[in-house]
Write a protein that holds these residues in place. Sequence first.
Motif, PDB file in Angstrom:
ATOM      1  N   ALA A   1      33.361 -14.253  17.430  1.00  0.00           N
ATOM      2  CA  ALA A   1      33.521 -13.529  16.171  1.00  0.00           C
ATOM      3  C   ALA A   1      32.185 -12.924  15.725  1.00  0.00           C
ATOM      4  O   ALA A   1      31.125 -13.229  16.285  1.00  0.00           O
ATOM      5  CB  ALA A   1      34.066 -14.453  15.090  1.00  0.00           C
ATOM      6  N   ARG A   2      32.241 -12.111  14.704  1.00  0.00           N
ATOM      7  CA  ARG A   2      31.049 -11.430  14.195  1.00  0.00           C
ATOM      8  C   ARG A   2      30.628 -12.031  12.868  1.00  0.00           C
ATOM      9  O   ARG A   2      31.405 -12.025  11.908  1.00  0.00           O
ATOM     10  CB  ARG A   2      31.343  -9.941  14.010  1.00  0.00           C
ATOM     11  CG  ARG A   2      30.198  -9.160  13.371  1.00  0.00           C
ATOM     12  CD  ARG A   2      30.507  -7.673  13.339  1.00  0.00           C
ATOM     13  NE  ARG A   2      29.483  -6.956  12.591  1.00  0.00           N
ATOM     14  CZ  ARG A   2      29.657  -6.421  11.394  1.00  0.00           C
ATOM     15  NH1 ARG A   2      30.852  -6.517  10.799  1.00  0.00           N
ATOM     16  NH2 ARG A   2      28.675  -5.791  10.775  1.00  0.00           N
ATOM     17  N   PRO A   3      29.403 -12.585  12.768  1.00  0.00           N
ATOM     18  CA  PRO A   3      28.906 -13.027  11.464  1.00  0.00           C
ATOM     19  C   PRO A   3      28.595 -11.810  10.589  1.00  0.00           C
ATOM     20  O   PRO A   3      27.929 -10.880  11.031  1.00  0.00           O
ATOM     21  CB  PRO A   3      27.617 -13.793  11.810  1.00  0.00           C
ATOM     22  CG  PRO A   3      27.625 -13.979  13.290  1.00  0.00           C
ATOM     23  CD  PRO A   3      28.442 -12.854  13.847  1.00  0.00           C
TER      24      PRO A   3
ATOM     25  N   ASN B   1      25.641 -19.602  14.807  1.00  0.00           N
ATOM     26  CA  ASN B   1      25.931 -19.866  16.219  1.00  0.00           C
ATOM     27  C   ASN B   1      27.388 -20.267  16.431  1.00  0.00           C
ATOM     28  O   ASN B   1      28.016 -19.870  17.419  1.00  0.00           O
ATOM     29  CB  ASN B   1      25.019 -20.968  16.743  1.00  0.00           C
ATOM     30  CG  ASN B   1      23.577 -20.510  16.892  1.00  0.00           C
ATOM     31  OD1 ASN B   1      23.271 -19.333  16.728  1.00  0.00           O
ATOM     32  ND2 ASN B   1      22.693 -21.435  17.204  1.00  0.00           N
ATOM     33  N   ALA B   2      27.935 -21.077  15.514  1.00  0.00           N
ATOM     34  CA  ALA B   2      29.328 -21.492  15.642  1.00  0.00           C
ATOM     35  C   ALA B   2      30.263 -20.292  15.577  1.00  0.00           C
ATOM     36  O   ALA B   2      31.268 -20.224  16.297  1.00  0.00           O
ATOM     37  CB  ALA B   2      29.678 -22.497  14.547  1.00  0.00           C
ATOM     38  N   ILE B   3      29.937 -19.340  14.717  1.00  0.00           N
ATOM     39  CA  ILE B   3      30.756 -18.125  14.588  1.00  0.00           C
ATOM     40  C   ILE B   3      30.640 -17.273  15.848  1.00  0.00           C
ATOM     41  O   ILE B   3      31.639 -16.894  16.464  1.00  0.00           O
ATOM     42  CB  ILE B   3      30.319 -17.322  13.347  1.00  0.00           C
ATOM     43  CG1 ILE B   3      30.578 -18.131  12.068  1.00  0.00           C
ATOM     44  CG2 ILE B   3      31.030 -15.972  13.305  1.00  0.00           C
ATOM     45  CD1 ILE B   3      29.869 -17.578  10.843  1.00  0.00           C
ATOM     46  N   ALA B   4      29.402 -16.984  16.240  1.00  0.00           N
ATOM     47  CA  ALA B   4      29.166 -16.090  17.379  1.00  0.00           C
ATOM     48  C   ALA B   4      29.652 -16.697  18.689  1.00  0.00           C
ATOM     49  O   ALA B   4      30.169 -15.984  19.561  1.00  0.00           O
ATOM     50  CB  ALA B   4      27.676 -15.753  17.466  1.00  0.00           C
ATOM     51  N   ALA B   5      29.514 -18.009  18.843  1.00  0.00           N
ATOM     52  CA  ALA B   5      29.939 -18.664  20.083  1.00  0.00           C
ATOM     53  C   ALA B   5      31.443 -18.581  20.288  1.00  0.00           C
ATOM     54  O   ALA B   5      31.922 -18.677  21.422  1.00  0.00           O
ATOM     55  CB  ALA B   5      29.491 -20.121  20.082  1.00  0.00           C
TER      56      ALA B   5
ATOM     57  N   GLU C   1      35.889 -11.428  11.781  1.00  0.00           N
ATOM     58  CA  GLU C   1      34.632 -11.492  11.051  1.00  0.00           C
ATOM     59  C   GLU C   1      34.628 -12.746  10.193  1.00  0.00           C
ATOM     60  O   GLU C   1      35.660 -13.141   9.638  1.00  0.00           O
ATOM     61  CB  GLU C   1      34.454 -10.260  10.163  1.00  0.00           C
ATOM     62  CG  GLU C   1      34.318  -8.957  10.943  1.00  0.00           C
ATOM     63  CD  GLU C   1      34.188  -7.742  10.038  1.00  0.00           C
ATOM     64  OE1 GLU C   1      33.875  -6.659  10.564  1.00  0.00           O
ATOM     65  OE2 GLU C   1      34.414  -7.871   8.813  1.00  0.00           O
ATOM     66  N   VAL C   2      33.469 -13.365  10.094  1.00  0.00           N
ATOM     67  CA  VAL C   2      33.276 -14.517   9.220  1.00  0.00           C
ATOM     68  C   VAL C   2      32.095 -14.210   8.315  1.00  0.00           C
ATOM     69  O   VAL C   2      30.992 -13.929   8.793  1.00  0.00           O
ATOM     70  CB  VAL C   2      33.031 -15.813  10.008  1.00  0.00           C
ATOM     71  CG1 VAL C   2      32.808 -16.984   9.053  1.00  0.00           C
ATOM     72  CG2 VAL C   2      34.197 -16.104  10.940  1.00  0.00           C
ATOM     73  N   VAL C   3      32.333 -14.261   7.022  1.00  0.00           N
ATOM     74  CA  VAL C   3      31.308 -13.916   6.028  1.00  0.00           C
ATOM     75  C   VAL C   3      30.516 -15.162   5.666  1.00  0.00           C
ATOM     76  O   VAL C   3      31.089 -16.242   5.476  1.00  0.00           O
ATOM     77  CB  VAL C   3      31.969 -13.313   4.762  1.00  0.00           C
ATOM     78  CG1 VAL C   3      30.951 -13.156   3.642  1.00  0.00           C
ATOM     79  CG2 VAL C   3      32.622 -11.975   5.109  1.00  0.00           C
TER      80      VAL C   3
ATOM     81  N   THR D   1      36.576  -7.558   4.649  1.00  0.00           N
ATOM     82  CA  THR D   1      37.342  -6.468   5.253  1.00  0.00           C
ATOM     83  C   THR D   1      38.672  -7.032   5.741  1.00  0.00           C
ATOM     84  O   THR D   1      38.939  -8.235   5.640  1.00  0.00           O
ATOM     85  CB  THR D   1      36.591  -5.835   6.445  1.00  0.00           C
ATOM     86  OG1 THR D   1      36.608  -6.750   7.552  1.00  0.00           O
ATOM     87  CG2 THR D   1      35.143  -5.501   6.081  1.00  0.00           C
ATOM     88  N   GLU D   2      39.491  -6.159   6.310  1.00  0.00           N
ATOM     89  CA  GLU D   2      40.765  -6.621   6.853  1.00  0.00           C
ATOM     90  C   GLU D   2      40.561  -7.521   8.074  1.00  0.00           C
ATOM     91  O   GLU D   2      41.483  -8.210   8.506  1.00  0.00           O
ATOM     92  CB  GLU D   2      41.654  -5.428   7.221  1.00  0.00           C
ATOM     93  CG  GLU D   2      41.159  -4.602   8.395  1.00  0.00           C
ATOM     94  CD  GLU D   2      40.085  -3.577   8.011  1.00  0.00           C
ATOM     95  OE1 GLU D   2      39.667  -2.819   8.903  1.00  0.00           O
ATOM     96  OE2 GLU D   2      39.708  -3.536   6.823  1.00  0.00           O
ATOM     97  N   ARG D   3      39.349  -7.539   8.624  1.00  0.00           N
ATOM     98  CA  ARG D   3      39.071  -8.382   9.794  1.00  0.00           C
ATOM     99  C   ARG D   3      38.491  -9.738   9.404  1.00  0.00           C
ATOM    100  O   ARG D   3      38.263 -10.590  10.272  1.00  0.00           O
ATOM    101  CB  ARG D   3      38.111  -7.665  10.734  1.00  0.00           C
ATOM    102  CG  ARG D   3      38.681  -6.417  11.384  1.00  0.00           C
ATOM    103  CD  ARG D   3      37.705  -5.772  12.333  1.00  0.00           C
ATOM    104  NE  ARG D   3      36.501  -5.317  11.646  1.00  0.00           N
ATOM    105  CZ  ARG D   3      36.396  -4.167  10.992  1.00  0.00           C
ATOM    106  NH1 ARG D   3      37.441  -3.354  10.926  1.00  0.00           N
ATOM    107  NH2 ARG D   3      35.277  -3.817  10.402  1.00  0.00           N
ATOM    108  N   THR D   4      38.258  -9.970   8.108  1.00  0.00           N
ATOM    109  CA  THR D   4      37.652 -11.229   7.678  1.00  0.00           C
ATOM    110  C   THR D   4      38.613 -12.388   7.901  1.00  0.00           C
ATOM    111  O   THR D   4      39.709 -12.421   7.340  1.00  0.00           O
ATOM    112  CB  THR D   4      37.253 -11.180   6.194  1.00  0.00           C
ATOM    113  OG1 THR D   4      36.373 -10.077   5.961  1.00  0.00           O
ATOM    114  CG2 THR D   4      36.546 -12.475   5.804  1.00  0.00           C
TER     115      THR D   4
END
Length: 396
Positions: free
Chosen positions: A94-96, A87-91, A74-76, A118-121
């Motif tokens: 990862a999950r925005p 788009n850079a995150i999703a491409a 995940e990227v916050v 979260t622990e996935r960040t």
Amino acid sequence: MINVVQPALGERELDAVREVFESNWVGRGARTDQFETALAGHLGVGREHITSTNSCTSATFIAMELLGVGPGDEVVLPTVSFVGVGNAIAAHGARPVFCDVDEATLNPNAADIEAVLTERTKAVVILHYGGYPGSVAEIAELCRDRGVRLVEDAALAIASTAGGRACGTFGDMGVWSFDHAKILVTVDGGMLYVRDPELAARAAKIAYFGLEQRAPGRSGPSSSFHSGYDQALRSRTRWWDYDVTSFSGRSTTNDVLSAIGTVQLARLDEFIARRREIAQAYDAGLADVAGLRLPPPLPAGHTSSHYMYWVQFDGGVRDQVARDLFERGVYTTFRYPLMHRIGAYGSDAVLPRAEAAAEKTLLLPIHQSLSDADVDRVIAEVRDRTAARLGGARAA
């Protein structure tokens, strides 16, 4: 029409482009090296930490690759951001994850970020809205404490500082934009700052096909022009050979655009001074308008690039005022549409402060090419149409 944004390009930039043409080298070369070195000096960082790109979005894509962002991560980021970041995150699979923002500044604070970690960040990306630094120091400290990487989208903050430090250099990475709508314009272009020296070296390779060795023909007439030959001769290899370290594309800029950028950087102080004058004129000319809220004052120790000047309307009249102003030759807009409402990102977040701000915020024209008469006209039209619309709303 008075534009919201507009570049300031003239004879000095044309002369710089002419010099590039006359040199017979228009690819990446000496002038790109010069621009990168000058920008590093402006930011107060070492030249080795800077890589120029063909856009801010390309720089953001490279940042995600350097951080190893991928499926399950995940990227916050604040919902008031540009889609290039999402788009850079999703491409990268990862999950925005979108966070709320302050209703007045449209920047997140550390608590907004922390609420969605979260622990996935894997990383946090923040935008310096309108050129305001926001709570960048506090957010950087939070990310360090939580072991999360921080990327600053400083596309709007080329001259913004907090505590004497340039925005874009607080986190692990920073990205800037030099497109046609920005303050410092190269027509198209961007820049990436990477704090870690090893990752910074990788960034330059990712930006050019993942090539391990720079071919002399790419480097151009600069100090690096002969380095390929020299290195090849010392190692008894052919200077045209190279290896591939990553399966990446080409995100580099060239000497034509970099020559423009070097001139623009030399003019940056005058650009910022003029934008500051315009912001101060709006502050003075609109302060007493009933039902209209102005940007909050900058905190002590902060400076802004004044990329945006925004006002917020009571009474739900923002859209009507915007249409009125357009009909009178004053172009306005809202940036940026809330990203958690964009279906492609699959978010179900409820972010009340951002949602409230998005319904009442309007960007007024602010750029260094505005004349005093233009500024006076904008002030007069905003005063007139706000009073007319809010008066009508109260009467109804």
